[in-house]
Design a protein around this motif. Structure first.
Motif: not given
Length: 529
Positions: A20-36, A242-254
């Motif tokens: 769970n602690m893995n940083w997905s690419g979308s999470l990194i891009v969202a945080s960096l872009t949002g902060a920049f 879909k947002a959870f799946q994108t940010f967490l980088g996994k299909d099962d977000v139940s």
């Protein structure tokens, strides 16, 4: 056998946590872009006015003389410059006040995107002021840029706290502080004489604001909105999944969806909380007090005073005037490195040690700095000790007090309370910022080098309060954090659910008759019973 099964269970749980602690690419891009495009610009606009100060004052004088036929007197020029610097905080206060309805109506991501209208407008006004010959454009641009900062310093931490899993919520939240520090450093670098720190080039310092805004506008639209906002406020389960799946980088977000729905069962059919309602809610009374105190100490702890003294201390140490701008870069570099360090260790050490330790170290180094400044003319090596204390104070601030208050504001409150909580935090932040800018010259004039003892006392008071009141919040859900505060708020968990919004909640039976949620094989189903 039982111990072996327990051990296997713990190993599986640890693996799950690590996964769970893995940083997905979308999470990194969202945080960096949002902060920049947000907190970076706040930091940048804190430091960008320092390098061209002499040139801007000259521009004010020349404009005044061209209009009225005589030079502006020194007191009026000082007043105009003070307004130019401090009006940024007034704009920030306006932004903090209006952010609540904006994030509710447009969402967190869209608020960040729309906020770029303020940034681009401010950049155009300030960069064209010299060409047009109007210093009013520069002042107006500073106000508008302050509005942008006031909105972004609430919307960005809100967005980051809602898109991140709780295992890395603190690290992701520190991105706000890291980019503030990078923005300050960027303002110092671009203000060097070799770049834009020249009389003919200073408008480019303000025009550069457009670049982060455009980058954010080009990238952020392709990333999802906050899944918690989509699920709890828009009730759009499919988009939230879909947002959870994108940010967490996994299909099962139940599991993540069910965790959020557990909160929604407490607050479902509840309206967005106003500031007055939040202040009256007994179940979050100490959370609000803690946010007010940490945000107040964030601005009143004396870092602005450090910037005021930096050049004079470097000069006393024997550094020539032309070299000081380059040496000053060390302060921005230390600030950035300390903020990054905090982001790396916050999930290991927790919020409490970094906050309390940061304020405690500031008390120590403020005391040493006071002695050093008082006696530096009698001992030849004391100016170097003063330089060390300045860097140590900056580092101590950035490892904890510089970013964690924003993280705590996102962690303490549930979805419908969060906008009002950030409005309170932002208001305290900007009012304190304005108070420091207004009162510090008088404090410094009256106490001279002993003014740092005032800030040491504020840091000590903040550390003492946090030591006795603040619980550790790392890796905890909202309900777990509420439980930690329940005894101090003198409410039970049942009372918390009943008293969050008196008179606004439907009965539980009525809620269950209108809405049910179940999670089956990773798919959330919502239906009318």
């Amino acid at each position: 056998m039982e111990n072996k099964q327990q051990s296997n269970g713990e190993m599986k749980e640890n693996k799950a946590v690590k996964k769970n602690m893995n940083w997905s690419g979308s999470l990194i891009v969202a945080s960096l872009t949002g902060a920049f495009g947000s907190s970076f610009l706040y930091g940048y606009n804190l430091s960008v006015v320092n390098a061209p100060a002499a040139y801007i004052k000259k521009f004010y004088n020349e404009t005044w003389e061209r209009r009225y036929g005589f030079s502006v007197d020194e007191s009026t020029l000082t007043l105009l410059w003070s307004i130019t610097v401090s009006i940024f905080a007034i704009g920030g206060l306006v932004g903090a006040i209006i952010v609540t309805p904006i994030v509710k109506f447009f969402g967190r991501k869209c608020t960040l995107l729309l906020n770029n209208v303020f940034a681009v407008t401010a950049a155009l006004l300030m960069s064209l002021s010299l060409l047009v010959g109007s210093f009013e454009m520069l002042i107006l641009g500073r106000i508008i840029m302050g509005v942008d900062a006031g909105i972004s310093l609430s919307a960005l931490p809100m967005y980051l706290s809602e898109i991140s899993p709780k295992e890395i919520r603190g690290s992701l939240g520190q991105v706000t502080a890291i980019f503030i520090c990078i923005g300050v450093f960027a303002g110092q670098v671009l203000g060097l004489p070799e770049i834009f720190g020249q009389e003919s080039r200073w408008p480019y310092l303000f025009g550069a604001i457009v670049v982060p805004s455009l980058i954010q506008v080009m990238i952020l639209p392709f990333l999802p909105e906050s899944p918690r906002y989509l699920l709890l406020e828009k009730h759009n389960t499919s988009k939230a999944e879909k947002a959870f799946q994108t940010f967490l980088g996994k299909d099962d977000v139940s599991h993540e969806v069910e965790e959020v729905l557990a909160e929604s069962r407490v607050q479902r059919n509840t309206k967005l909380v106003t500031v007055l309602q939040l202040l009256r809610t007994r179940a979050v009374r100490w959370q609000v007090i803690t946010v007010v105190i940490t945000m107040g100490c964030y601005q009143l702890c004396g870092l602005n005073a450090i910037w005021y003294y930096t050049n004079s201390i470097f000069s006393e140490a024997g550094i020539d005037h032309e070299t000081i701008p380059y040496v000053t870069l060390s302060t921005g570099a230390v600030e950035t490195v300390a903020a990054v360090f905090s982001g790396l260790v916050i999930e290991r050490l927790g919020r409490r040690p970094l906050l309390i330790g940061g304020f405690g170290l500031m008390v120590l180094f403020f005391a040493v700095l006071t002695v050093s400044l008082t006696l530096q003319k009698t001992v030849h090596w004391l100016p170097y000790l003063s330089i060390f204390c300045i860097l140590a104070i900056i580092a101590s601030f950035c490892i904890g007090p510089g970013g964690i208050p924003f993280v705590l504001t996102g962690e303490f409150f549930q979805q419908s309370q969060r906008p009002a909580a950030f409005m309170i935090a932002g208001t305290v932040n900007w009012l304190s910022n304005f108070a420091v800018g207004l009162l510090f010259p008088f404090i410094q004039g009256a106490l001279q080098t002993y003014c740092f003892l005032v800030f040491a006392a504020i840091c000590f008071a903040g550390a003492a309060y946090l030591f006795f009141v603040l619980p550790e919040t790392k890796h905890k859900t909202f309900n777990e954090i509420s439980q930690a505060f329940a005894k101090r708020n003198k409410v039970t968990l049942e009372m918390q659910e009943m008293n969050h919004y008196p008179g606004e909640r439907k009965s539980s039976a009525e809620q269950e008759s209108n809405f049910t949620s179940s999670v089956d094989n990773g798919e959330t189903k919502k239906g009318i019973v």
